[in-house]
Scaffold this motif. Structure first.
Motif, PDB file in Angstrom:
ATOM      1  N   SER A  39      46.501  45.733  44.565  1.00 58.15           N
ATOM      2  CA  SER A  39      45.556  45.830  43.436  1.00 58.15           C
ATOM      3  C   SER A  39      44.374  44.892  43.669  1.00 58.15           C
ATOM      4  CB  SER A  39      46.248  45.521  42.108  1.00 58.15           C
ATOM      5  OG  SER A  39      46.762  44.210  42.120  1.00 58.15           O
ATOM      6  N   LEU A  82      41.005  35.025  35.564  1.00 54.55           N
ATOM      7  CA  LEU A  82      41.767  35.657  34.480  1.00 54.55           C
ATOM      8  C   LEU A  82      42.262  37.012  34.955  1.00 54.55           C
ATOM      9  CD1 LEU A  82      39.275  34.988  31.546  1.00 54.55           C
ATOM     10  CD2 LEU A  82      41.478  33.845  31.963  1.00 54.55           C
ATOM     11  N   VAL A 109      42.505  40.877  34.896  1.00 53.69           N
ATOM     12  CA  VAL A 109      41.627  41.965  34.477  1.00 53.69           C
ATOM     13  C   VAL A 109      42.374  42.729  33.370  1.00 53.69           C
ATOM     14  CG1 VAL A 109      40.520  44.082  35.315  1.00 53.69           C
ATOM     15  CG2 VAL A 109      40.631  42.054  36.789  1.00 53.69           C
ATOM     16  N   GLY A 158      50.823  43.529  43.596  1.00 55.07           N
ATOM     17  CA  GLY A 158      49.871  42.982  42.615  1.00 55.07           C
ATOM     18  C   GLY A 158      49.772  43.790  41.336  1.00 55.07           C
ATOM     19  N   GLN A 177      51.113  47.321  31.849  1.00 55.09           N
ATOM     20  CA  GLN A 177      50.874  47.970  33.146  1.00 55.09           C
ATOM     21  C   GLN A 177      52.166  48.607  33.667  1.00 55.09           C
ATOM     22  OE1 GLN A 177      49.044  45.206  35.924  1.00 55.09           O
ATOM     23  NE2 GLN A 177      47.394  44.727  34.508  1.00 55.09           N
TER      24      GLN A 177
END
Ligand code: AMP
Length: 226
Positions: free
Chosen positions: A35, A61, A63, A88, A95
């Motif tokens: 990622s 940070l 995303v 990642g 997610q």
């Protein structure tokens, strides 16, 4: 490989995810999807998502989930005929849930590396801030010390890689990753590896994947002959 194989690798900064993913890709013929690399490609190409992601990455940070899933899931859809290892992503429960809706995972590898080892590794980490390329003076040094291989620009050490900042970063990683790990534990696909040395972890990961991939192949063969 007759049946497609889908794996995810998780671990805190400095845990060796990228190195291990590369070895898995080479040894088992899986595509390595990172990622972070995908975000860096988008930043370099100045896509809308890349411009947005850059502001978060620069501040160290995460995303936002909707940006990540909008970027990553179409990429995975293009890979329906390939076996892959995803590095990642997912980093958060949202997610992981989006990924579960998109495909079924065979294995999740979680790297649980002692804090002292992570501190030591990050001490040697230098980055090229414009591209996000990461070097490690011990196992992935730049060709010229202090200089990015591609742009020739200077490398920097990040404040966040300092030992004091690392403890807070790790705590944050653990808080965010815990529900993801719990989800994969409940699905019975989580495999955790703990050691100070990537070369000592590798044989265990290799034999796990040998077993999984070979078992999947023979059951696929059985199904096709029945
Ligand atoms: P990495 O190369 O995996 O360390 O990723 C570099 C940066 O990209 C991270 O520090 C995050 O800011 C961002 N990033 C990568 N993957 C994700 C993700 N799955 N969710 C949110 N942010 C991410």
């Amino acid at each position: 490989m007759s049946k497609l194989f889908r794996a995810v690798i998780m671990g805190p900064p400095g845990s060796g995810k990228g190195t291990i993913s590369e070895r898995i890709a080479q040894s088992f013929g899986l595509q390595h999807l990172s990622s972070g690399d995908f975000l860096r490609e988008n930043i370099a190409a100045n896509t809308e998502a890349g411009v947005l992601a850059k502001t978060y990455i620069e501040k160290r940070l995460l995303v936002p989930d909707h940006v990540m899933t909008r970027l990553l899931l179409p990429r995975l859809e293009e890979m329906t005929r390939h076996s892959w290892i995803l590095d990642g992503f997912p980093r958060t429960l949202a997610q992981a849930e989006a990924l579960s809706r998109a495909c079924e995972l065979d294995v999740v590898i979680s790297l649980n590396i002692p804090l002292e080892t992570l501190k030591e590794r990050l001490r040697h980490r230098w980055i090229h801030p414009a591209s996000g390329r990461v070097y490690n003076l011990c196992f992935n040094p730049p060709r010229v010390q202090g200089v990015d291989d591609i742009s020739g620009e200077p490398l920097i050490q990040h404040e966040d890689d300092r030992p004091e900042a690392l403890v807070a970063r790790l705590r944050h990683y653990k808080d965010v990753a815990k529900p993801v790990i719990d989800l994969y534990k409940a699905k019975n696909i989580l495999h955790t590896f703990s050691d100070t040395d990537t070369d000592r972890i590798w044989p265990h990961i290799s034999s796990l994947l040998n077993t999984k991939i070979r078992t999947d192949q023979s059951s696929a063969q059985r199904a096709s002959t029945n």
